[in-house]
Scaffold this motif. Structure first.
Motif, short mmCIF file in Angstrom:
data_model
loop_
_atom_site.label_atom_id
_atom_site.label_comp_id
_atom_site.label_asym_id
_atom_site.label_seq_id
_atom_site.Cartn_x
_atom_site.Cartn_y
_atom_site.Cartn_z
N ALA A 213 24.83 -77.10 110.34
CA ALA A 213 25.89 -77.00 109.34
C ALA A 213 27.16 -77.59 109.94
N ASP A 214 28.23 -77.56 109.15
CA ASP A 214 29.51 -78.05 109.64
C ASP A 214 30.05 -77.09 110.71
N GLU A 215 31.05 -77.56 111.47
CA GLU A 215 31.57 -76.80 112.61
C GLU A 215 32.08 -75.41 112.24
N GLU A 216 32.79 -75.31 111.15
CA GLU A 216 33.33 -74.00 110.75
C GLU A 216 32.20 -73.02 110.41
N SER A 217 31.18 -73.50 109.70
CA SER A 217 30.05 -72.64 109.36
C SER A 217 29.31 -72.20 110.62
N VAL A 218 29.15 -73.12 111.56
CA VAL A 218 28.48 -72.77 112.82
C VAL A 218 29.27 -71.68 113.55
N ARG A 219 30.60 -71.82 113.60
CA ARG A 219 31.43 -70.78 114.25
C ARG A 219 31.25 -69.42 113.57
#
Length: 182
Positions: A109-115
């Motif tokens: 997923a995108d970086e924010e979702s991964v975080r």
């Protein structure tokens, strides 16, 4: 919740008596898992879902159901409809039955979702055993190798780095932490 409890108890008895679980009940388990809604209900209602997932989602036909469950769980947690700590069992079951598909769904997923998803695992791991401990080190490495530059840092952020082999023993690196360092 009632159907899940009945199916879970049947699985428990069959396992204890070393009987194979009937294929028609595996199909029932899959249908039941497709109907799961993650809410702030009594966490006891979620009991057994991990076991049902472990038994019923193995194999190619379990992959889409596992992915959908993972998406629904992540969405419910993100929208604060439930708490991550109440669903460690189902996440562990998904990781046992469909480790690669679940890891893909969690972290491709995108970086924010991964975080956010890393925080989900951190929240669970603070109070309970890290669900990733249900996945073999070899499977985790295979998953990482597909996109090493991106996935190894993600895995390093979510694995349990240390364990205590005995009550008064010093901490030791976990096997996966050692492999990641190498």
């Amino acid at each position: 919740a009632v159907a899940a409890e009945i199916l879970y108890m049947r699985m428990y008895v069959d396992d204890r008596e070393k009987r194979d679980f009937p294929t028609d009940l595996v199909a029932v388990g899959r249908k039941l898992l497709q109907q799961v809604a993650f809410t702030r209900r009594n966490p006891r209602e979620a009991r057994g879902l991990g076991t049902i997932a472990k038994v019923c989602l193995v194999g190619e036909s379990g992959t889409p159901i596992a992915k959908e469950l993972c998406r629904k769980l992540q969405l419910a947690i993100t929208q604060q409809e439930t708490a991550a700590r109440d669903h460690d069992d189902i996440l562990r079951g998904l990781l046992v039955a469909q480790p690669i598909a679940t890891l893909d769904e969690l972290f491709d997923a995108d970086e924010e979702s991964v975080r956010n998803r890393i925080r989900i695992l951190e929240d669970i791991s603070r109070l309970k055993r890290n669900p990733l401990s249900a996945v073999s080190d070899e499977t985790l490495i295979i998953w990482c190798d597909v996109d090493a530059e991106r996935r190894y840092p993600i895995l390093a952020a979510v694995v349990t780095p240390f364990h205590r082999p005995a009550e008064k023993a010093p901490l030791q690196w976990t096997g996966i932490a050692t492999r990641l360092l190498q």
